[in-house]
Scaffold this motif. Structure first.
Motif, PDB file in Angstrom:
ATOM      1  N   ASP A  48      43.644  34.796  44.820  1.00 43.40           N
ATOM      2  CA  ASP A  48      42.639  33.963  44.151  1.00 43.40           C
ATOM      3  C   ASP A  48      42.018  32.972  45.141  1.00 43.40           C
ATOM      4  O   ASP A  48      40.815  32.697  45.088  1.00 43.40           O
ATOM      5  CB  ASP A  48      43.261  33.200  42.977  1.00 43.40           C
ATOM      6  CG  ASP A  48      43.661  34.123  41.835  1.00 43.40           C
ATOM      7  OD1 ASP A  48      42.851  35.001  41.474  1.00 43.40           O
ATOM      8  OD2 ASP A  48      44.781  33.977  41.315  1.00 43.40           O
ATOM      9  N   SER A  66      34.980  41.425  45.298  1.00 44.86           N
ATOM     10  CA  SER A  66      34.718  40.495  44.198  1.00 44.86           C
ATOM     11  C   SER A  66      33.215  40.262  44.059  1.00 44.86           C
ATOM     12  O   SER A  66      32.469  40.377  45.037  1.00 44.86           O
ATOM     13  CB  SER A  66      35.423  39.174  44.476  1.00 44.86           C
ATOM     14  OG  SER A  66      34.904  38.582  45.653  1.00 44.86           O
ATOM     15  N   MET A  72      38.274  34.093  37.781  1.00 42.66           N
ATOM     16  CA  MET A  72      39.441  34.489  38.574  1.00 42.66           C
ATOM     17  C   MET A  72      40.674  34.637  37.674  1.00 42.66           C
ATOM     18  O   MET A  72      40.641  34.307  36.502  1.00 42.66           O
ATOM     19  CB  MET A  72      39.724  33.439  39.650  1.00 42.66           C
ATOM     20  CG  MET A  72      38.709  33.429  40.770  1.00 42.66           C
ATOM     21  SD  MET A  72      39.027  32.066  41.908  1.00 42.66           S
ATOM     22  CE  MET A  72      38.433  30.698  40.961  1.00 42.66           C
TER      23      MET A  72
END
Ligand SMILES: [Zn+2]
Ligand SMILES: [Zn+2]
Length: 377
Positions: A48, A66, A72
């Motif tokens: 993350d 991403s 997240m």
């Protein structure tokens, strides 16, 4: 039937390196086989932090990357609030009902070469990972830092066993299931194998717990900071080496050689991350030993002597992510070994949805082992 709201609050990363902001996102009605779950707990992964900084974006060179704006959080335990038609059982044939706590694997497509012929679904190029995808694309809510999450019909789910805390279960849904997948591909440990684990974050700590239960001889933990190493000792590490105290890799190698009859360990498990750690692990390993690589995300190129592989018969194996059977085994391990390991000790602070940025910062600064987000508190 529980009343499901039309919108969910979520911490949205609008752009990389900018604090996530709270937004209201639509909760769709579940299509057949899908599940709407209220997030019980989400834990923060090192990934993350990388996502936050854009290190997993389309510029990273990764095949799967991403896409902002995104929510997240991919270590999630959800409580079922609505089941789409036809979803009646989990992957272990246990009945599913509203109120049950679940974890789930990523939605592999089930149709491509990797899913069907190679039987390596974690390499599926069509997967949409939770905590990585754009919040503008349906089904919108695919990250754990939100009140609700949409579990797609393609996701295999397993129930969280009674007696396993949701925060602990969440922490196992990335680190531990990946460790279990890696051990499976590696072929497990031989009884009394001397093991060195590089890296004492959640992946390293779970690898330690599994090594101990699998009957390892000595387990030597190499990492920092001290708080994590103290926990490693409690969980059964025979020796710990703090890389902040012993900074010279040559000196650490010598210490490990002395502890392993002058040969070096039978097994090295890399859970550290930097590519230099990979090189050091290969160097420490005894001739004929086996090397399990779990932690590498570092894109920097390294140079090694490939002759280690044949002349010294060093075997190198790794695996990414996990299929649903690894989630199931992780949940069973947490239940069966809860008296042997106090998994709660890995979890440090809890944070609300508004405090997601603080939790990420704390993770990045290694102040915590595993911060927990509780979006519904
Ligand atoms: Zn596929
Ligand atoms: Zn992760």
């Amino acid at each position: 039937m529980a009343t499901v709201p039309k919108k969910s609050r979520a911490a949205v990363l609008v752009d990389y390196n900018h604090p996530a902001e709270i937004q209201e996102i639509d909760i769709l009605d579940p299509e057949p086989g899908a599940i709407i779950a209220q997030v019980e707990a989400s834990t923060v992964c090192g990934t993350d932090v990388h996502i936050f900084h854009g290190k997993m974006s389309e510029h990273s060179g990764l095949t799967l990357f991403s896409r902002v704006p995104l929510v997240m959080g991919h270590e999630i335990v959800g409580r079922i609030v609505e089941l789409g038609t036809g979803r009646t059982k989990d992957a272990a044939d246990q009945s599913l009902e509203e109120g049950d706590r679940i974890v789930w694997a990523y939605p592999w497509c089930g149709k491509c070469y990797y899913c069907t012929i190679a039987l390596q679904p974690t390499l599926c190029p069509n997967v949409r990972m939770y905590g990585w995808g754009s919040v503008r694309e349906k089904p919108y809510l695919t990250g754990g830092f939100a009140e609700y999450v949409y579990v797609k019909p393609e996701c295999h789910v397993v129930k969280v066993p009674d007696g396993v805390d949701s925060k602990v279960a969440a922490s196992a849904t990335c680190a531990f299931r990946t460790v279990i997948h890696n051990f499976e591909r590696f072929g497990g440990l031989g009884i009394q194998d001397n093991v060195v684990i590089l890296g004492c974050g959640p992946v390293g700590l779970y690898a330690l717990a599994l090594s101990v239960v699998c009957g390892a001889g000595q387990v030597i933990m190499v990492g920092t900071p001290k708080r994590r190493l103290d926990l490693a000792r409690k969980w059964g590490a025979s020796h710990v080496i703090d890389i902040e105290e012993i900074k010279d890799p040559g000196e650490r190698k010598e210490m490990i050689r002395k502890l392993t009859d002058g040969r070096g360990p039978d097994v090295v498990i890399e859970c550290a991350g930097p590519s230099q750690a990979f090189v050091q692990g290969l160097d420490i390993l005894r001739s004929g030993g086996r090397y399990l690589v779990i932690g590498q995300t570092d894109p920097s190129p390294i140079s090694i002597q490939a002759r280690h592989i044949n002349l010294e018969m060093k075997e190198i194996v790794g695996a990414v992510s996990a299929a649903v059977r690894h989630f199931y085994k992780a949940m069973q391990f947490l239940k069966n070994c809860r008296d042997r390991f106090n998994f709660m000790e890995m979890l440090t602070n809890t944070y609300s949805l508004e405090q997601v940025n603080e939790a990420l910062k704390s993770m990045e600064e290694l102040k915590e082992i595993k911060p927990v987000i509780l979006p519904n508190q």
